[in-house]
Design a protein around this motif. Structure first.
Motif, PDB file in Angstrom:
ATOM      1  N   SER A 172     -12.786  -6.578   5.777  1.00 15.23           N
ATOM      2  CA  SER A 172     -13.142  -6.262   4.391  1.00 15.23           C
ATOM      3  C   SER A 172     -12.378  -7.116   3.398  1.00 15.23           C
ATOM      4  O   SER A 172     -12.792  -7.248   2.236  1.00 15.23           O
ATOM      5  N   SER A 173     -11.250  -7.696   3.825  1.00 19.27           N
ATOM      6  CA  SER A 173     -10.499  -8.608   2.974  1.00 19.27           C
ATOM      7  C   SER A 173     -10.672 -10.066   3.397  1.00 19.27           C
ATOM      8  O   SER A 173     -10.237 -10.960   2.680  1.00 19.27           O
ATOM      9  N   GLU A 174     -11.296 -10.301   4.553  1.00 10.76           N
ATOM     10  CA  GLU A 174     -11.481 -11.655   5.056  1.00 10.76           C
ATOM     11  C   GLU A 174     -12.865 -12.209   4.707  1.00 10.76           C
ATOM     12  O   GLU A 174     -12.992 -13.357   4.287  1.00 10.76           O
ATOM     13  N   GLN A 175     -13.878 -11.407   4.910  1.00 11.02           N
ATOM     14  CA  GLN A 175     -15.260 -11.830   4.654  1.00 11.02           C
ATOM     15  C   GLN A 175     -16.027 -10.730   3.907  1.00 11.02           C
ATOM     16  O   GLN A 175     -17.083 -10.270   4.336  1.00 11.02           O
ATOM     17  N   VAL A 197     -19.494 -10.419  12.472  1.00  5.23           N
ATOM     18  CA  VAL A 197     -19.122 -11.283  11.353  1.00  5.23           C
ATOM     19  C   VAL A 197     -18.166 -12.359  11.862  1.00  5.23           C
ATOM     20  O   VAL A 197     -17.105 -12.034  12.393  1.00  5.23           O
ATOM     21  N   PRO A 198     -18.508 -13.629  11.697  1.00  6.32           N
ATOM     22  CA  PRO A 198     -17.625 -14.693  12.182  1.00  6.32           C
ATOM     23  C   PRO A 198     -16.392 -14.861  11.317  1.00  6.32           C
ATOM     24  O   PRO A 198     -16.361 -14.439  10.158  1.00  6.32           O
ATOM     25  N   HIS A 199     -15.380 -15.480  11.900  1.00 10.73           N
ATOM     26  CA  HIS A 199     -14.134 -15.832  11.202  1.00 10.73           C
ATOM     27  C   HIS A 199     -13.535 -14.608  10.502  1.00 10.73           C
ATOM     28  O   HIS A 199     -13.141 -14.656   9.347  1.00 10.73           O
ATOM     29  N   ALA A 200     -13.491 -13.490  11.221  1.00  6.06           N
ATOM     30  CA  ALA A 200     -12.929 -12.254  10.674  1.00  6.06           C
ATOM     31  C   ALA A 200     -12.281 -11.458  11.787  1.00  6.06           C
ATOM     32  O   ALA A 200     -12.718 -11.484  12.942  1.00  6.06           O
ATOM     33  N   GLY A 201     -11.217 -10.721  11.417  1.00 11.02           N
ATOM     34  CA  GLY A 201     -10.549  -9.822  12.332  1.00 11.02           C
ATOM     35  C   GLY A 201     -10.698  -8.382  11.877  1.00 11.02           C
ATOM     36  O   GLY A 201     -11.645  -8.042  11.157  1.00 11.02           O
ATOM     37  N   THR A 206     -19.034 -18.871   6.574  1.00  8.67           N
ATOM     38  CA  THR A 206     -17.742 -19.207   7.148  1.00  8.67           C
ATOM     39  C   THR A 206     -16.824 -19.602   6.009  1.00  8.67           C
ATOM     40  O   THR A 206     -17.253 -19.722   4.863  1.00  8.67           O
ATOM     41  N   GLY A 207     -15.544 -19.813   6.352  1.00 10.38           N
ATOM     42  CA  GLY A 207     -14.627 -20.317   5.338  1.00 10.38           C
ATOM     43  C   GLY A 207     -13.895 -19.220   4.619  1.00 10.38           C
ATOM     44  O   GLY A 207     -14.086 -18.031   4.886  1.00 10.38           O
ATOM     45  N   PRO A 208     -13.025 -19.587   3.687  1.00 11.89           N
ATOM     46  CA  PRO A 208     -12.158 -18.616   3.019  1.00 11.89           C
ATOM     47  C   PRO A 208     -12.899 -17.766   2.009  1.00 11.89           C
ATOM     48  O   PRO A 208     -13.999 -18.096   1.572  1.00 11.89           O
ATOM     49  N   LEU A 209     -12.269 -16.675   1.636  1.00 11.95           N
ATOM     50  CA  LEU A 209     -12.795 -15.788   0.609  1.00 11.95           C
ATOM     51  C   LEU A 209     -12.949 -16.533  -0.708  1.00 11.95           C
ATOM     52  O   LEU A 209     -12.054 -17.243  -1.140  1.00 11.95           O
ATOM     53  N   ARG A 210     -14.086 -16.385  -1.356  1.00 11.64           N
ATOM     54  CA  ARG A 210     -14.302 -17.012  -2.653  1.00 11.64           C
ATOM     55  C   ARG A 210     -13.433 -16.346  -3.704  1.00 11.64           C
ATOM     56  O   ARG A 210     -13.153 -15.150  -3.651  1.00 11.64           O
ATOM     57  N   ALA A 211     -13.045 -17.108  -4.689  1.00  8.70           N
ATOM     58  CA  ALA A 211     -12.291 -16.545  -5.805  1.00  8.70           C
ATOM     59  C   ALA A 211     -13.169 -15.560  -6.560  1.00  8.70           C
ATOM     60  O   ALA A 211     -14.372 -15.758  -6.709  1.00  8.70           O
TER      61      ALA A 211
END
Length: 302
Positions: free
Chosen positions: A284-287, A276-280, A18-23
């Motif tokens: 491919s750009s979210e998770q 895949v959770p927390h994705a729309g 979960t959470g934002p994309l890692r740098a």
């Protein structure tokens, strides 16, 4: 394998679920670009083809087909995606074929002159030019239809098949259609477009601005026409090729209960399904790390 089991394996492997994309802290896909050429098809059509690899002369081939009216850069850090780099790190040679009408790729985009078969043939001729006889295909959104069309027409060339954000056979609501139209309307003020993009493609809280650029409405119109001109039953089962279906848990355009889960129920054991959770729709750009890990694990199991 159902989604919960699949994701528990991925999370246990140490990837954030979960959470934002890692740098991006391990370089980019572009560090692995080993070949780039424009493949001329002899009829005025050409595709700009790029190959990414850790070792340019070895490894199985893998290709990603982009979503509606978008290009292959979506799967690089240009659009906050690590997919290409993750596949290269797993030992694949990734070949990205830019659709006609984007950059150095060219070809007729008159809707009535095009078909899904012709778009598939653009891929086939590009693969042939590189001497690729077998390839693992990943199709994203509209690209999932094209990937299944390719598998139906050229099943012997498909080593593995995965679909991301597959749509379903249901009527979209006015809100869904409005969000899609706004996303493709490049004349809208940026705040309005961001609102449309967030609605159509991104889970709540994810940064829709990463997809502000990279839209090609003329290509999208041709792709929509081509998809509408073919009976979905033609490509639905991907020519019988088994496939992985990676669905976004918060996909407003293709909700799992109307799209992915329905396709899994219809095709049964032919489909391996994961959510895949927390994705729309722009998963491919979210998770991207989670998506890549799911696909790699599935391909390596086969």
């Amino acid at each position: 394998m159902r989604a919960g089991i699949f994701l528990s394996l991925i999370c246990a492997a140490g990837l954030a679920c979960t959470g934002p994309l890692r740098a991006a802290d391990e370089g980019t896909a572009w560090d692995h670009l080993v070949d780039e050429q424009v493949v001329e098809h002899g009829d005025g059509t050409a595709n700009h083809v790029r190959v990414f690899a850790a070792d340019g002369d070895s490894g199985p081939w893998l290709s990603i087909i982009p979503s509606l009216g978008r290009g292959v850069e979506d799967y690089t850090e240009d659009y906050h995606s690590t997919l290409t780099r993750r596949f290269v790190e797993a030992g694949y040679r990734v070949v990205l074929v830019q659709p006609r009408g984007i950059g150095r790729s060219r070809g007729d985009l008159t809707p009535e002159n095009l078909s899904m078969g012709q778009f598939a043939n653009d891929l086939k001729r590009s693969f042939d030019a590189l001497g690729i006889t077998q390839v693992s295909l990943i199709g994203h959104a509209f690209g999932n239809r094209l990937a299944r069309t390719f598998a139906t027409l050229y099943p012997d060339m498909v080593d593995n098949l995965a679909l991301m954000a597959s749509g379903g056979n249901f009527a979209m609501s006015e809100e869904q259609q409005s969000c899609l139209r706004g996303s493709f309307n490049l004349s809208l003020a940026e705040p309005e477009r961001l609102k449309a993009l967030a609605c159509a493609f991104f889970a709540v809280g994810n940064d829709a601005s990463v997809w502000l650029e990279g839209w090609y409405p003329e290509l999208a119109a041709a792709e929509v026409h081509a998809a509408n001109m073919v009976n979905g039953d033609f490509f639905k089962a991907a020519g019988g090729v088994p496939f992985l279906l990676v669905q976004a848990g918060e996909d407003f355009i293709a909700p799992p209960d109307k799209a992915g889960r329905v396709l899994e129920a219809d095709l049964g054991d032919q489909v391996t399904y994961a959510e895949v959770p927390h994705a729309g729709h722009a998963l491919s750009s979210e998770q991207p790390d989670i998506v890549a890990a799911i696909i790699i694990a599935h391909f390596q199991r086969n």
